[in-house]
Design a protein around this motif. Structure first.
Motif, PDB file in Angstrom:
ATOM      1  N   MET A  97     -11.335 -17.458 -19.024  1.00 47.81           N
ATOM      2  CA  MET A  97      -9.873 -17.524 -19.118  1.00 47.81           C
ATOM      3  C   MET A  97      -9.291 -18.106 -17.841  1.00 47.81           C
ATOM      4  SD  MET A  97      -8.448 -14.078 -20.720  1.00 47.81           S
ATOM      5  CE  MET A  97      -9.858 -13.340 -21.495  1.00 47.81           C
ATOM      6  N   LEU A 147     -13.531 -34.862 -22.386  1.00 39.72           N
ATOM      7  CA  LEU A 147     -13.447 -33.437 -22.012  1.00 39.72           C
ATOM      8  C   LEU A 147     -13.117 -32.592 -23.235  1.00 39.72           C
ATOM      9  CD1 LEU A 147     -11.659 -33.448 -18.555  1.00 39.72           C
ATOM     10  CD2 LEU A 147     -14.067 -33.249 -19.082  1.00 39.72           C
ATOM     11  N   THR A 149      -7.357 -25.738 -16.021  1.00 42.33           N
ATOM     12  CA  THR A 149      -7.259 -27.014 -16.735  1.00 42.33           C
ATOM     13  C   THR A 149      -5.824 -27.314 -17.097  1.00 42.33           C
ATOM     14  OG1 THR A 149      -9.316 -26.350 -17.784  1.00 42.33           O
ATOM     15  CG2 THR A 149      -8.223 -28.248 -18.695  1.00 42.33           C
ATOM     16  N   ALA A 150      -5.149 -26.315 -17.707  1.00 43.52           N
ATOM     17  CA  ALA A 150      -3.820 -26.595 -18.246  1.00 43.52           C
ATOM     18  C   ALA A 150      -2.834 -26.851 -17.119  1.00 43.52           C
ATOM     19  CB  ALA A 150      -3.349 -25.421 -19.088  1.00 43.52           C
ATOM     20  N   VAL A 179     -12.882 -27.576 -17.362  1.00 45.69           N
ATOM     21  CA  VAL A 179     -13.732 -27.624 -18.556  1.00 45.69           C
ATOM     22  C   VAL A 179     -15.131 -27.131 -18.209  1.00 45.69           C
ATOM     23  CG1 VAL A 179     -14.898 -29.228 -20.087  1.00 45.69           C
ATOM     24  CG2 VAL A 179     -12.459 -29.388 -19.762  1.00 45.69           C
ATOM     25  N   SER A 223      -9.748 -21.769 -17.725  1.00 45.55           N
ATOM     26  CA  SER A 223      -8.978 -22.582 -18.681  1.00 45.55           C
ATOM     27  C   SER A 223      -7.548 -22.755 -18.204  1.00 45.55           C
ATOM     28  CB  SER A 223      -8.979 -21.890 -20.034  1.00 45.55           C
ATOM     29  OG  SER A 223      -7.928 -20.972 -20.089  1.00 45.55           O
ATOM     30  N   LEU A 234     -15.296 -29.531 -24.807  1.00 47.95           N
ATOM     31  CA  LEU A 234     -14.785 -28.172 -25.042  1.00 47.95           C
ATOM     32  C   LEU A 234     -15.171 -27.669 -26.416  1.00 47.95           C
ATOM     33  CD1 LEU A 234     -11.263 -27.985 -23.462  1.00 47.95           C
ATOM     34  CD2 LEU A 234     -13.159 -26.458 -23.071  1.00 47.95           C
ATOM     35  N   VAL A 261     -14.910 -23.462 -18.162  1.00 43.70           N
ATOM     36  CA  VAL A 261     -14.826 -22.812 -19.482  1.00 43.70           C
ATOM     37  C   VAL A 261     -16.195 -22.799 -20.138  1.00 43.70           C
ATOM     38  CG1 VAL A 261     -13.936 -23.154 -21.805  1.00 43.70           C
ATOM     39  CG2 VAL A 261     -12.405 -23.288 -19.896  1.00 43.70           C
ATOM     40  N   ILE A 262     -17.003 -23.830 -19.936  1.00 46.89           N
ATOM     41  CA  ILE A 262     -18.309 -23.893 -20.609  1.00 46.89           C
ATOM     42  C   ILE A 262     -19.323 -23.022 -19.893  1.00 46.89           C
ATOM     43  CG2 ILE A 262     -20.221 -25.468 -21.064  1.00 46.89           C
ATOM     44  CD1 ILE A 262     -18.180 -27.606 -21.662  1.00 46.89           C
ATOM     45  N   ILE A 321       4.997 -26.716 -19.477  1.00 45.48           N
ATOM     46  CA  ILE A 321       3.619 -26.231 -19.310  1.00 45.48           C
ATOM     47  C   ILE A 321       3.573 -25.263 -18.137  1.00 45.48           C
ATOM     48  CG2 ILE A 321       1.356 -26.985 -18.513  1.00 45.48           C
ATOM     49  CD1 ILE A 321       1.508 -29.309 -20.334  1.00 45.48           C
ATOM     50  N   SER A 340      -3.800 -28.389 -24.560  1.00 42.70           N
ATOM     51  CA  SER A 340      -3.134 -28.981 -23.387  1.00 42.70           C
ATOM     52  C   SER A 340      -3.758 -30.333 -23.071  1.00 42.70           C
ATOM     53  CB  SER A 340      -3.245 -28.042 -22.206  1.00 42.70           C
ATOM     54  OG  SER A 340      -4.581 -27.924 -21.833  1.00 42.70           O
ATOM     55  N   MET A 341      -5.021 -30.528 -23.422  1.00 42.52           N
ATOM     56  CA  MET A 341      -5.613 -31.866 -23.222  1.00 42.52           C
ATOM     57  C   MET A 341      -4.990 -32.866 -24.180  1.00 42.52           C
ATOM     58  SD  MET A 341      -8.856 -31.846 -21.491  1.00 42.52           S
ATOM     59  CE  MET A 341      -9.483 -30.540 -20.481  1.00 42.52           C
ATOM     60  N   ALA A 368      -2.925 -30.945 -16.330  1.00 42.55           N
ATOM     61  CA  ALA A 368      -1.803 -31.552 -17.043  1.00 42.55           C
ATOM     62  C   ALA A 368      -0.708 -31.960 -16.069  1.00 42.55           C
ATOM     63  CB  ALA A 368      -1.258 -30.558 -18.066  1.00 42.55           C
ATOM     64  N   ILE A 384      -3.344 -13.495 -23.733  1.00 41.75           N
ATOM     65  CA  ILE A 384      -4.714 -13.509 -24.243  1.00 41.75           C
ATOM     66  C   ILE A 384      -5.620 -12.624 -23.402  1.00 41.75           C
ATOM     67  CG2 ILE A 384      -5.613 -15.510 -22.984  1.00 41.75           C
ATOM     68  CD1 ILE A 384      -6.170 -14.800 -26.664  1.00 41.75           C
ATOM     69  N   VAL A 410     -10.223 -18.923 -28.752  1.00 42.78           N
ATOM     70  CA  VAL A 410      -8.789 -19.127 -28.524  1.00 42.78           C
ATOM     71  C   VAL A 410      -8.584 -19.836 -27.193  1.00 42.78           C
ATOM     72  CG1 VAL A 410      -6.648 -17.908 -28.058  1.00 42.78           C
ATOM     73  CG2 VAL A 410      -8.097 -17.185 -29.919  1.00 42.78           C
ATOM     74  N   ILE A 411      -9.384 -19.439 -26.179  1.00 42.79           N
ATOM     75  CA  ILE A 411      -9.219 -20.065 -24.864  1.00 42.79           C
ATOM     76  C   ILE A 411      -9.550 -21.548 -24.942  1.00 42.79           C
ATOM     77  CG2 ILE A 411     -10.208 -20.108 -22.564  1.00 42.79           C
ATOM     78  CD1 ILE A 411     -10.772 -17.074 -23.040  1.00 42.79           C
ATOM     79  N   ASP A 442      -6.880 -23.425 -26.753  1.00 38.02           N
ATOM     80  CA  ASP A 442      -5.682 -23.631 -25.943  1.00 38.02           C
ATOM     81  C   ASP A 442      -5.904 -24.767 -24.949  1.00 38.02           C
ATOM     82  OD1 ASP A 442      -3.125 -23.097 -25.216  1.00 38.02           O
ATOM     83  OD2 ASP A 442      -3.737 -21.809 -23.555  1.00 38.02           O
ATOM     84  N   SER A 443      -7.101 -24.830 -24.375  1.00 38.56           N
ATOM     85  CA  SER A 443      -7.371 -25.927 -23.435  1.00 38.56           C
ATOM     86  C   SER A 443      -7.365 -27.258 -24.162  1.00 38.56           C
ATOM     87  CB  SER A 443      -8.719 -25.708 -22.768  1.00 38.56           C
ATOM     88  OG  SER A 443      -8.682 -24.545 -22.012  1.00 38.56           O
TER      89      SER A 443
END
Lengths: 88, 115
Positions: free
Chosen positions: B36, A18, B42-43, B23, B39, A22, B26-27, B78, A44-45, B47, B89, A36-37, A40-41
């Motif tokens: 945003m 993943l 994801t976090a 992910v 993402s 990214l 985001v893509i 987190i 955290s990965m 996590a 952001i 930046v996004i 940041d991801s």
């Protein structure tokens, strides 16, 4: 419970893939904000991969590093957003 | 012991699924603001799911308190730091004049304080 390492390695490898996926958004991202996004991801990965590897190798030091990487990821996002705001 | 393994595998699956969803978001999302939102998904869930799994793994399988407590601390950090970073952001993107797809339409920030 020896066969338990399989799940940890599979999940860590999946998160690694993943992260590489990214990278596409980091390279292509039309604006700095998208980079930046994605960065940041990826941070955290990396935290998750470090935590999994720490559990895999039974060493608690990887969790400290994971916390530091997460802290740096958070601070870098906030600082970059302050920079972007000034350069509107 | 088998039940513990099932629980930990379920947590890993949940974390992995939400990370994958984030992910892909985001893509594939058309607009910076939608990316945003994807993402943060994801976090937070990606996590936290895995860190809950590793804390259970550390507490019961490895019987080492250090790994369990440390992964809970990382999860809490987190949980608290991610909304702040995403808000910072997002506001910077809005102030920087990032292109917003009109289909997403609800531009409350722009309505409240016009440029």
């Amino acid at each position: 419970m020896t066969g338990f390492n399989v799940e940890l390695t599979i999940t860590a490898a999946f998160y690694g893939l993943l992260c590489i996926a990214l990278l596409y958004r980091v390279i292509k991202g039309p604006h700095a904000v998208d980079r930046v996004i994605a960065g940041d991801s990826i941070d955290s990965m990396t935290v998750v991969i470090m935590a999994l590897f720490g559990a895999l190798s039974n060493r608690a030091v990887y969790f400290d590093m994971a916390l530091i990487v997460s802290l740096l990821g958070f601070i870098s996002t906030v600082v970059i957003s302050r920079y972007l705001e000034g350069r509107s | 012991m088998i039940l513990l393994r099932i629980i930990i595998d379920a947590l890993f699956l949940i974390g992995g699924f939400f990370a994958l969803a984030g992910v892909v978001g985001v893509i594939r999302m058309p607009d910076s603001y939608c990316r945003m939102q994807a993402s943060t998904n994801t976090a937070t869930l990606g996590a936290l799911g895995i860190l809950a799994g590793t804390s259970l793994y550390g507490f019961f399988v490895l019987n080492s308190l250090a790994i369990g407590v440390k992964s809970i601390v990382i999860g809490l950090f987190i949980l608290f730091s991610n909304p702040v970073a995403s808000h910072a952001i997002a506001r910077a993107a809005k102030r920087c004049g990032v292109y917003m797809l009109n289909k997403s339409g609800c531009d409350q920030y722009g309505r409240d304080n016009p440029q």
